[in-house]
Design a protein around this motif. Structure first.
Motif, short mmCIF file in Angstrom:
data_model
loop_
_atom_site.label_atom_id
_atom_site.label_comp_id
_atom_site.label_asym_id
_atom_site.label_seq_id
_atom_site.Cartn_x
_atom_site.Cartn_y
_atom_site.Cartn_z
N LEU A 294 82.34 -40.79 -29.55
CA LEU A 294 82.69 -41.85 -28.61
C LEU A 294 81.62 -41.89 -27.52
CD1 LEU A 294 84.59 -44.00 -27.54
CD2 LEU A 294 86.10 -42.22 -26.70
N ILE A 295 81.00 -43.05 -27.37
CA ILE A 295 79.90 -43.18 -26.40
C ILE A 295 80.26 -44.22 -25.34
CG2 ILE A 295 77.42 -43.67 -26.13
CD1 ILE A 295 77.06 -43.17 -29.13
N THR A 296 80.05 -43.87 -24.08
CA THR A 296 80.11 -44.87 -23.02
C THR A 296 78.73 -44.88 -22.35
OG1 THR A 296 81.07 -43.23 -21.51
CG2 THR A 296 82.61 -44.72 -22.61
N GLY A 297 78.36 -46.00 -21.79
CA GLY A 297 76.98 -46.19 -21.31
C GLY A 297 76.74 -45.77 -19.87
N HIS A 298 76.90 -44.47 -19.59
CA HIS A 298 76.66 -43.90 -18.26
C HIS A 298 77.47 -44.66 -17.20
CE1 HIS A 298 73.55 -41.30 -15.98
NE2 HIS A 298 74.65 -41.43 -15.25
N HIS A 299 78.76 -44.78 -17.43
CA HIS A 299 79.56 -45.44 -16.40
C HIS A 299 80.72 -44.58 -15.89
CE1 HIS A 299 82.28 -47.17 -19.65
NE2 HIS A 299 83.16 -46.82 -18.75
N ALA A 300 80.57 -43.25 -16.08
CA ALA A 300 81.62 -42.35 -15.57
C ALA A 300 81.82 -42.52 -14.07
CB ALA A 300 81.27 -40.91 -15.90
N PHE A 301 80.75 -42.92 -13.38
CA PHE A 301 80.83 -43.05 -11.92
C PHE A 301 81.47 -44.37 -11.47
CE2 PHE A 301 77.73 -46.35 -10.99
CZ PHE A 301 77.11 -46.47 -12.22
N LEU A 302 81.73 -45.26 -12.43
CA LEU A 302 82.15 -46.61 -12.04
C LEU A 302 83.62 -46.72 -11.66
CD1 LEU A 302 80.47 -49.45 -14.14
CD2 LEU A 302 80.31 -48.99 -11.71
N THR A 303 83.94 -46.21 -10.49
CA THR A 303 85.27 -46.50 -9.92
C THR A 303 85.01 -47.12 -8.55
OG1 THR A 303 85.54 -44.38 -8.76
CG2 THR A 303 86.32 -44.48 -11.04
N LYS A 304 86.00 -47.85 -8.06
CA LYS A 304 85.84 -48.52 -6.76
C LYS A 304 85.51 -47.49 -5.67
CE LYS A 304 89.08 -52.14 -7.88
NZ LYS A 304 90.50 -52.48 -7.87
N GLU A 305 86.21 -46.35 -5.76
CA GLU A 305 86.03 -45.33 -4.73
C GLU A 305 84.60 -44.78 -4.78
OE1 GLU A 305 88.47 -45.54 -6.91
OE2 GLU A 305 90.26 -45.80 -5.69
N ALA A 306 84.13 -44.51 -6.00
CA ALA A 306 82.78 -43.92 -6.14
C ALA A 306 81.71 -44.91 -5.68
CB ALA A 306 82.54 -43.49 -7.58
N ILE A 307 81.81 -46.18 -6.11
CA ILE A 307 80.71 -47.08 -5.70
C ILE A 307 80.78 -47.44 -4.21
CG2 ILE A 307 79.83 -47.93 -7.91
CD1 ILE A 307 81.33 -50.43 -7.61
N THR A 308 81.97 -47.35 -3.63
CA THR A 308 82.06 -47.53 -2.17
C THR A 308 81.31 -46.38 -1.49
OG1 THR A 308 84.20 -48.60 -2.39
CG2 THR A 308 83.68 -47.72 -0.21
N ASN A 309 81.56 -45.15 -1.95
CA ASN A 309 80.89 -43.99 -1.35
C ASN A 309 79.39 -44.04 -1.57
OD1 ASN A 309 83.25 -42.92 -0.47
ND2 ASN A 309 83.52 -41.49 -2.17
N ILE A 310 78.99 -44.44 -2.78
CA ILE A 310 77.55 -44.52 -3.08
C ILE A 310 76.88 -45.51 -2.11
CG2 ILE A 310 75.83 -45.31 -4.78
CD1 ILE A 310 77.70 -44.22 -6.98
N ALA A 311 77.51 -46.68 -1.96
CA ALA A 311 76.93 -47.73 -1.11
C ALA A 311 76.87 -47.23 0.34
CB ALA A 311 77.78 -48.99 -1.21
N GLU A 312 77.96 -46.63 0.82
CA GLU A 312 77.99 -46.21 2.22
C GLU A 312 76.97 -45.10 2.50
OE1 GLU A 312 82.14 -45.38 2.88
OE2 GLU A 312 82.59 -47.52 3.20
N THR A 313 76.84 -44.16 1.56
CA THR A 313 75.89 -43.06 1.78
C THR A 313 74.45 -43.56 1.68
OG1 THR A 313 77.53 -41.60 0.82
CG2 THR A 313 75.33 -40.67 1.10
N THR A 314 74.21 -44.50 0.76
CA THR A 314 72.86 -45.07 0.63
C THR A 314 72.44 -45.73 1.94
OG1 THR A 314 73.20 -45.38 -1.73
CG2 THR A 314 71.47 -46.72 -0.71
#
Ligand code: NAD
Length: 331
Positions: free
Chosen positions: A291-311
């Protein structure tokens, strides 16, 4: 600051814009940083990159010539950037060290459950109105042994989740966590022992020279017949040819991966030609127990909010001539 955001995905742009509050001048481009695209950085003060971007010594040299002195990664992993070369060129590099370990550990769990309980095959059959149960047999996770390789932030959450399933936990790490031993009865063991005893192995180390091809023929030969391997860390921790051989022999029962050794240029895009040119990837895609997913383990609302804020936080610090605690370089 004027910032060029490489590899920007539609899904993350609104989060970055919201966190930015119009402070920095952000330009979003789909292209990944590479030798071909490095010149696009002309005229910017800083760039932001993700996991598929390449920031090797040659590219950093070019960025330096273009007067780029700040690179903020929108990822935790930083195996794609030559930090030594960046330091030598006085380029500051910062990452997002901890955005949501839950996002990744929960995705690893999703891969494990989907593989073990044959969810994809079952759903495929039902789309054809076939409600039979042949070959859908899984096993209880309760009382099984889970080997967690790398017990840092993500591995710790994986321990918590698997402990909740009633699993026995074996861990391997160069730094042991007493907290995990006390809270979840995790037992640390040498990697060979973990491989011999685990019914499921989940990988959570960074990609380094030590972990490159950590999972290879020799370790696979130590593993239990039918072991399930999950990799949400970095593709090259697994030797892909060896894992395919293990799957073909039936030694490995199933493989769930969110990352792939040669994902650069294939993942994050919709280009079937590139994928078709990769025979190893084609083999993996064709296997029913992969089973393959395309590097999207990080794709949750919480994670991308944190990524954006820290960036944006990293950029704010640099604009104010301050050091951010997320800096990976000592410049
Ligand atoms: P972390 O630094 O908190 O934990 C990593 C652990 O690995 C540490 O405990 C460290 O001691 C251990 N380790 C390092 N080298 C080792 C070695 N040679 N042998 C055994 N253990 C070793 O990092 P984290 O936040 O848990 O993230 C782990 C990795 O997951 C990242 O480096 C990144 O590559 C990957 N990741 C993937 C995604 C995704 O979307 N798929 C998202 C985030 C992170």
């Amino acid at each position: 600051m004027k910032v060029l955001v490489y590899s920007s995905k539609k899904i993350e742009i609104p989060y970055l814009e919201k966190a930015n509050k119009e402070k920095h001048e952000l330009t979003f481009i789909k292209e990944a940083l590479s030798l071909k695209t490095v010149m696009l950085s002309t005229g910017y003060d800083a760039i932001s990159i993700f996991a598929a971007d390449e920031a090797n010594a040659v590219i950093l040299e070019k960025l330096n010539e273009l007067n780029i002195k700040h690179i903020t990664l929108r990822s935790a992993g930083y195996d794609n950037i030559d930090l030594k070369a960046a330091s030598n060129l006085n380029i500051k590099v910062a990452n997002v060290p901890a955005y949501s370990p839950y996002a990744i550990a929960e995705h690893a769990t999703a891969l494990l459950l989907a593989l073990n309980r044959k969810l994809i095959e079952s759903n495929k059959r039902i789309s054809n109105f076939n409600f039979t149960q042949d070959n859908l047999l899984g096993f209880d996770l309760n009382n099984k042994t889970i080997g967690i390789v790398g017990t840092g932030k993500i591995g710790s959450v994986m321990c918590k989740i698997m402990h909740g399933f009633g699993c026995k936990l074996l861990g391997y790490d160069i730094k042991e966590s007493k907290k995990l031993v006390n809270s979840y009865q995790l037992q640390y063991a040498p990697l060979k022992t973990l491989c011999k005893e685990a019914d499921v192995i989940s990988l959570h180390t960074p990609l380094t020279t030590e972990t490159y091809h950590l999972i290879n023929d020799s370790l696979i030969s130590e593993m239990k017949e039918g072991v399930i391997i999950i990799n949400t860390a970095r593709g090259a921790i697994i030797n892909t040819e060896h894992i395919i051989a293990g799957l073909e022999k039936g030694k490995i029962g199933a493989l769930g991966i969110d990352v792939y050794e040669k994902e650069k240029g294939v993942f994050f895009s919709n280009d079937s030609q590139k994928a078709l040119e990769d025979l190893l990837l084609m083999k993996l895609i064709a296997m029913p127990n992969v089973l393959i997913t395309g590097h999207h383990a990080f794709l949750t609302k919480e994670a991308i909010t944190n990524i954006a804020e820290t960036t944006i936080y990293n950029l704010n610090c640099w604009q104010e001539n301050k050091t951010t605690e997320n800096e990976l370089t000592n410049v």
